[in-house]
Design an enzyme around this catalytic site. Sequence first.
Site, mmCIF file in Angstrom:
data_model
loop_
_atom_site.group_PDB
_atom_site.id
_atom_site.type_symbol
_atom_site.label_atom_id
_atom_site.label_comp_id
_atom_site.label_asym_id
_atom_site.label_seq_id
_atom_site.Cartn_x
_atom_site.Cartn_y
_atom_site.Cartn_z
ATOM 1 N N CYS A 76 56.699 65.527 80.317
ATOM 2 C CA CYS A 76 57.387 65.507 79.023
ATOM 3 C C CYS A 76 56.606 66.459 78.142
ATOM 4 O O CYS A 76 55.451 66.182 77.787
ATOM 5 C CB CYS A 76 57.395 64.094 78.441
ATOM 6 S SG CYS A 76 57.887 64.029 76.703
ATOM 7 N N CYS A 225 63.641 66.496 73.444
ATOM 8 C CA CYS A 225 63.110 66.504 74.806
ATOM 9 C C CYS A 225 62.448 67.859 74.994
ATOM 10 O O CYS A 225 63.132 68.887 75.014
ATOM 11 C CB CYS A 225 64.211 66.267 75.829
ATOM 12 S SG CYS A 225 63.644 66.427 77.547
#
Length: 309
Positions: A76, A225
Amino acid sequence: MRFDITKCHGSGNDFALIDARDIVLADGEWAQVARALSYRAGPVGGDGILLLTGGDDRAAFGMRIFNADGSEPETCLNGLRCVARAGLEATGQRSAVARLKTSHAEVARDDDLAPGVYTVRETAGPASFDVRDWPLTGEGIRIVDAVIARLSPDLRFTAIAMPNPHLIAFVDAVDEAELVRIGEICEGAPAWLPNRANVSFIEVREGGELYVRTFERGVGLTNACGSAMGASTFVAGLTGRLPFDRTVTVRNRGGLVRASASEAGMVTLSGNATVEWTGQVSVDLSQARADDLVVTSRHEDEIAAWAGI
Protein backbone atom coordinates in the site's frame (compact mmCIF):
# COMPACT_ATOMS: atom_id res chain seq x y z
CA MET A 1 -3.53 -7.45 24.34
CA ARG A 2 -2.48 -3.81 24.58
CA PHE A 3 -0.79 -1.92 21.74
CA ASP A 4 0.92 1.41 21.33
CA ILE A 5 -0.50 2.89 18.12
CA THR A 6 -0.02 5.90 15.88
CA LYS A 7 -3.06 7.09 13.94
CA CYS A 8 -1.78 8.35 10.60
CA HIS A 9 -2.79 8.81 6.99
CA GLY A 10 -1.42 9.18 3.48
CA SER A 11 -3.74 11.15 1.19
CA GLY A 12 -6.64 10.40 3.51
CA ASN A 13 -5.93 6.65 3.52
CA ASP A 14 -5.98 6.23 7.31
CA PHE A 15 -4.37 3.55 9.46
CA ALA A 16 -3.33 2.53 12.93
CA LEU A 17 0.44 2.02 12.80
CA ILE A 18 2.15 -0.39 15.20
CA ASP A 19 5.90 -0.81 15.74
CA ALA A 20 5.91 -4.60 15.48
CA ARG A 21 9.66 -5.14 15.38
CA ASP A 22 9.54 -6.81 18.81
CA ILE A 23 6.01 -8.23 18.69
CA VAL A 24 5.41 -11.85 17.71
CA LEU A 25 1.88 -12.69 16.54
CA ALA A 26 0.60 -15.19 14.00
CA ASP A 27 -0.86 -13.87 10.77
CA GLY A 28 -4.35 -14.80 11.90
CA GLU A 29 -3.88 -12.79 15.08
CA TRP A 30 -2.70 -9.74 13.16
CA ALA A 31 -5.80 -10.13 10.99
CA GLN A 32 -7.92 -9.94 14.14
CA VAL A 33 -6.05 -6.82 15.26
CA ALA A 34 -6.76 -5.26 11.86
CA ARG A 35 -10.47 -6.05 12.05
CA ALA A 36 -10.68 -4.63 15.57
CA LEU A 37 -8.79 -1.41 14.95
CA SER A 38 -10.29 -0.74 11.51
CA TYR A 39 -13.91 -1.04 12.59
CA ARG A 40 -15.30 2.43 11.89
CA ALA A 41 -17.79 2.33 14.75
CA GLY A 42 -15.00 1.36 17.18
CA PRO A 43 -12.58 3.58 19.09
CA VAL A 44 -9.97 3.86 16.30
CA GLY A 45 -11.31 3.16 12.79
CA GLY A 46 -9.34 3.05 9.57
CA ASP A 47 -8.68 1.40 6.25
CA GLY A 48 -6.36 -1.13 7.90
CA ILE A 49 -3.30 -1.45 10.10
CA LEU A 50 0.35 -0.87 9.27
CA LEU A 51 3.21 -2.77 10.87
CA LEU A 52 6.77 -1.46 11.06
CA THR A 53 8.87 -4.63 10.86
CA GLY A 54 12.53 -5.53 10.70
CA GLY A 55 14.56 -5.28 7.54
CA ASP A 56 16.77 -7.75 5.71
CA ASP A 57 20.16 -7.76 4.03
CA ARG A 58 18.88 -5.12 1.60
CA ALA A 59 16.34 -3.13 3.62
CA ALA A 60 16.69 -1.04 6.78
CA PHE A 61 13.14 -1.90 7.85
CA GLY A 62 10.00 -3.47 6.49
CA MET A 63 6.26 -2.97 6.20
CA ARG A 64 3.27 -5.23 6.47
CA ILE A 65 -0.31 -4.09 5.95
CA PHE A 66 -3.54 -5.82 6.89
CA ASN A 67 -6.74 -4.47 5.35
CA ALA A 68 -9.92 -3.81 7.28
CA ASP A 69 -11.18 -7.31 6.42
CA GLY A 70 -8.01 -8.94 7.75
CA SER A 71 -6.49 -9.71 4.34
CA GLU A 72 -2.85 -8.89 3.64
CA PRO A 73 -2.14 -7.20 0.28
CA GLU A 74 1.25 -7.04 -1.38
CA THR A 75 1.69 -3.35 -0.55
CA CYS A 76 0.00 0.00 0.00
CA LEU A 77 1.93 3.01 -1.19
CA ASN A 78 -0.03 5.48 0.94
CA GLY A 79 0.63 3.30 3.95
CA LEU A 80 4.26 2.83 2.96
CA ARG A 81 4.87 6.56 3.37
CA CYS A 82 3.60 6.39 6.95
CA VAL A 83 5.73 3.33 7.74
CA ALA A 84 8.69 4.96 5.99
CA ARG A 85 8.36 7.98 8.26
CA ALA A 86 8.37 5.75 11.33
CA GLY A 87 11.26 3.67 9.98
CA LEU A 88 13.39 6.64 8.97
CA GLU A 89 12.83 8.27 12.34
CA ALA A 90 13.60 5.03 14.20
CA THR A 91 16.83 4.41 12.27
CA GLY A 92 17.95 8.04 12.01
CA GLN A 93 18.16 7.85 8.21
CA ARG A 94 16.90 10.27 5.59
CA SER A 95 16.57 7.61 2.88
CA ALA A 96 16.40 3.83 2.90
CA VAL A 97 15.16 0.71 1.20
CA ALA A 98 11.98 -0.76 2.71
CA ARG A 99 11.02 -4.43 2.52
CA LEU A 100 7.47 -5.16 1.36
CA LYS A 101 5.60 -8.47 1.23
CA THR A 102 6.85 -9.47 -2.23
CA SER A 103 9.24 -6.69 -3.22
CA HIS A 104 11.30 -3.72 -2.05
CA ALA A 105 10.84 0.04 -2.43
CA GLU A 106 13.07 3.08 -2.06
CA VAL A 107 11.85 5.71 0.41
CA ALA A 108 13.19 9.12 1.41
CA ARG A 109 12.23 12.30 3.21
CA ASP A 110 11.17 14.79 0.54
CA ASP A 111 10.45 18.50 0.29
CA ASP A 112 7.13 19.24 1.95
CA LEU A 113 4.06 19.38 -0.26
CA ALA A 114 3.04 22.41 1.79
CA PRO A 115 4.37 24.02 4.99
CA GLY A 116 4.12 21.57 7.87
CA VAL A 117 3.09 18.59 5.72
CA TYR A 118 5.60 15.80 6.39
CA THR A 119 6.34 14.38 2.93
CA VAL A 120 7.92 11.11 1.83
CA ARG A 121 9.09 10.12 -1.65
CA GLU A 122 8.72 6.45 -2.61
CA THR A 123 9.75 4.54 -5.71
CA ALA A 124 8.27 1.13 -6.49
CA GLY A 125 7.92 -1.23 -9.40
CA PRO A 126 8.36 -2.31 -12.06
CA ALA A 127 4.75 -2.79 -13.07
CA SER A 128 3.90 -6.26 -14.29
CA PHE A 129 1.44 -7.08 -17.09
CA ASP A 130 1.20 -10.87 -16.78
CA VAL A 131 -2.26 -11.47 -15.32
CA ARG A 132 -1.55 -15.18 -14.93
CA ASP A 133 0.26 -14.20 -11.73
CA TRP A 134 -2.91 -12.74 -10.15
CA PRO A 135 -4.49 -14.93 -11.54
CA LEU A 136 -7.03 -13.43 -13.92
CA THR A 137 -8.11 -16.08 -16.39
CA GLY A 138 -9.97 -16.08 -19.68
CA GLU A 139 -8.76 -12.67 -20.93
CA GLY A 140 -5.32 -13.54 -22.26
CA ILE A 141 -1.91 -12.86 -20.73
CA ARG A 142 -1.84 -9.07 -21.13
CA ILE A 143 -4.79 -6.64 -20.96
CA VAL A 144 -4.13 -3.11 -22.22
CA ASP A 145 -7.00 -0.70 -22.91
CA ALA A 146 -9.34 -3.60 -23.62
CA VAL A 147 -12.93 -4.53 -22.79
CA ILE A 148 -13.47 -7.15 -20.10
CA ALA A 149 -17.03 -8.14 -20.90
CA ARG A 150 -17.59 -9.82 -17.54
CA LEU A 151 -17.14 -6.39 -15.95
CA SER A 152 -18.53 -3.96 -18.55
CA PRO A 153 -19.42 -4.03 -22.25
CA ASP A 154 -18.07 -0.51 -22.76
CA LEU A 155 -15.23 0.34 -20.39
CA ARG A 156 -11.68 -0.37 -21.47
CA PHE A 157 -9.36 -1.68 -18.77
CA THR A 158 -5.62 -2.02 -18.38
CA ALA A 159 -4.47 -4.70 -15.95
CA ILE A 160 -1.18 -4.24 -14.10
CA ALA A 161 0.34 -5.27 -10.78
CA MET A 162 2.16 -2.68 -8.62
CA PRO A 163 2.75 -5.34 -7.16
CA ASN A 164 -0.88 -5.70 -6.02
CA PRO A 165 -3.33 -6.19 -8.90
CA HIS A 166 -5.10 -3.20 -10.49
CA LEU A 167 -7.75 -2.78 -13.16
CA ILE A 168 -7.50 0.77 -14.53
CA ALA A 169 -10.17 2.43 -16.70
CA PHE A 170 -10.03 6.02 -17.95
CA VAL A 171 -13.42 7.72 -18.01
CA ASP A 172 -14.84 11.12 -18.92
CA ALA A 173 -16.46 11.37 -15.48
CA VAL A 174 -16.33 9.00 -12.53
CA ASP A 175 -19.58 7.11 -12.00
CA GLU A 176 -19.27 5.89 -8.41
CA ALA A 177 -22.25 3.56 -8.63
CA GLU A 178 -20.69 1.82 -11.62
CA LEU A 179 -17.32 1.69 -9.88
CA VAL A 180 -18.89 0.04 -6.85
CA ARG A 181 -20.81 -2.42 -9.06
CA ILE A 182 -17.63 -3.55 -10.80
CA GLY A 183 -15.60 -3.47 -7.60
CA GLU A 184 -18.08 -5.75 -5.88
CA ILE A 185 -17.89 -8.25 -8.75
CA CYS A 186 -14.14 -8.44 -8.20
CA GLU A 187 -14.52 -8.45 -4.42
CA GLY A 188 -16.70 -11.53 -4.71
CA ALA A 189 -13.57 -13.47 -5.78
CA PRO A 190 -15.10 -15.21 -8.82
CA ALA A 191 -13.37 -18.33 -10.11
CA TRP A 192 -11.69 -16.29 -12.87
CA LEU A 193 -10.32 -13.74 -10.32
CA PRO A 194 -9.90 -15.69 -7.07
CA ASN A 195 -7.57 -13.22 -5.32
CA ARG A 196 -9.67 -10.16 -6.26
CA ALA A 197 -8.31 -6.85 -7.59
CA ASN A 198 -8.38 -3.10 -7.04
CA VAL A 199 -10.60 -1.26 -9.54
CA SER A 200 -10.03 2.41 -10.41
CA PHE A 201 -11.75 4.98 -12.62
CA ILE A 202 -9.51 7.86 -13.73
CA GLU A 203 -10.25 11.27 -15.19
CA VAL A 204 -7.61 13.31 -17.03
CA ARG A 205 -8.28 16.87 -15.96
CA GLU A 206 -7.19 20.29 -17.11
CA GLY A 207 -3.43 20.80 -17.03
CA GLY A 208 -2.75 17.07 -17.18
CA GLU A 209 -3.82 16.34 -13.62
CA LEU A 210 -5.30 12.94 -12.84
CA TYR A 211 -8.26 12.26 -10.57
CA VAL A 212 -8.43 8.68 -9.27
CA ARG A 213 -11.35 6.96 -7.56
CA THR A 214 -10.73 3.42 -6.32
CA PHE A 215 -12.68 0.44 -5.04
CA GLU A 216 -9.92 -1.21 -3.05
CA ARG A 217 -9.62 -4.92 -2.48
CA GLY A 218 -10.44 -5.73 1.13
CA VAL A 219 -11.55 -2.15 1.87
CA GLY A 220 -14.20 -1.01 -0.61
CA LEU A 221 -14.67 2.50 -1.93
CA THR A 222 -11.77 4.40 -0.38
CA ASN A 223 -10.58 8.00 -0.14
CA ALA A 224 -7.25 7.04 -1.65
CA CYS A 225 -5.16 4.11 -2.83
CA GLY A 226 -1.49 4.88 -3.35
CA SER A 227 -0.66 1.98 -5.62
CA ALA A 228 -3.73 2.86 -7.71
CA MET A 229 -2.44 6.41 -8.10
CA GLY A 230 0.92 5.05 -9.16
CA ALA A 231 -0.62 2.49 -11.51
CA SER A 232 -2.85 5.17 -13.04
CA THR A 233 0.12 7.43 -13.71
CA PHE A 234 1.93 4.60 -15.47
CA VAL A 235 -1.11 3.58 -17.51
CA ALA A 236 -1.66 7.22 -18.53
CA GLY A 237 1.82 7.13 -20.07
CA LEU A 238 1.39 3.65 -21.52
CA THR A 239 -1.79 4.65 -23.36
CA GLY A 240 -0.44 8.02 -24.55
CA ARG A 241 -2.66 10.17 -22.39
CA LEU A 242 0.29 11.77 -20.59
CA PRO A 243 4.04 11.64 -21.25
CA PHE A 244 6.32 9.36 -19.26
CA ASP A 245 8.89 10.86 -16.87
CA ARG A 246 6.86 13.98 -16.14
CA THR A 247 5.76 14.86 -12.63
CA VAL A 248 1.99 15.24 -12.47
CA THR A 249 -0.48 15.98 -9.71
CA VAL A 250 -2.73 13.04 -8.90
CA ARG A 251 -5.81 13.88 -6.86
CA ASN A 252 -8.27 11.71 -4.99
CA ARG A 253 -11.00 12.18 -2.41
CA GLY A 254 -8.42 12.26 0.37
CA GLY A 255 -5.92 14.73 -1.09
CA LEU A 256 -3.12 14.58 -3.64
CA VAL A 257 0.36 13.31 -4.46
CA ARG A 258 3.07 14.24 -6.92
CA ALA A 259 3.70 11.31 -9.25
CA SER A 260 5.84 10.26 -12.18
CA ALA A 261 6.25 7.01 -14.09
CA SER A 262 8.88 5.67 -16.44
CA GLU A 263 8.37 3.61 -19.56
CA ALA A 264 10.12 0.78 -17.69
CA GLY A 265 7.22 0.67 -15.21
CA MET A 266 8.86 2.33 -12.23
CA VAL A 267 6.62 4.73 -10.32
CA THR A 268 7.57 7.50 -7.91
CA LEU A 269 5.06 9.10 -5.57
CA SER A 270 5.70 12.00 -3.25
CA GLY A 271 2.99 12.58 -0.67
CA ASN A 272 2.10 13.18 2.93
CA ALA A 273 2.69 10.94 5.92
CA THR A 274 0.59 12.75 8.49
CA VAL A 275 0.43 11.76 12.15
CA GLU A 276 -2.85 12.70 13.82
CA TRP A 277 -2.39 11.20 17.29
CA THR A 278 -0.60 8.55 19.30
CA GLY A 279 -1.95 6.40 22.13
CA GLN A 280 -2.66 2.92 23.45
CA VAL A 281 -5.57 0.57 22.88
CA SER A 282 -6.56 -2.91 24.01
CA VAL A 283 -7.61 -5.61 21.53
CA ASP A 284 -9.50 -8.78 22.37
CA LEU A 285 -8.03 -11.11 19.74
CA SER A 286 -10.73 -13.75 20.17
CA GLN A 287 -13.52 -11.24 19.45
CA ALA A 288 -11.64 -8.84 17.14
CA ARG A 289 -12.80 -6.02 19.39
CA ALA A 290 -10.93 -2.89 20.48
CA ASP A 291 -11.58 -0.83 23.61
CA ASP A 292 -9.97 1.29 26.33
CA LEU A 293 -8.35 3.75 23.93
CA VAL A 294 -6.11 6.34 25.58
CA VAL A 295 -4.82 9.16 23.36
CA THR A 296 -1.55 10.45 24.78
CA SER A 297 -0.64 13.05 22.17
CA ARG A 298 -2.52 14.93 19.45
CA HIS A 299 -0.72 16.46 16.50
CA GLU A 300 -3.04 19.36 15.78
CA ASP A 301 -0.34 21.20 13.82
CA GLU A 302 -0.03 18.35 11.30
CA ILE A 303 -3.79 18.01 11.01
CA ALA A 304 -4.12 21.73 10.30
CA ALA A 305 -1.27 21.70 7.79
CA TRP A 306 -2.90 18.88 5.80
CA ALA A 307 -6.28 20.58 5.99
CA GLY A 308 -4.68 23.55 4.24
CA ILE A 309 -4.08 21.37 1.17
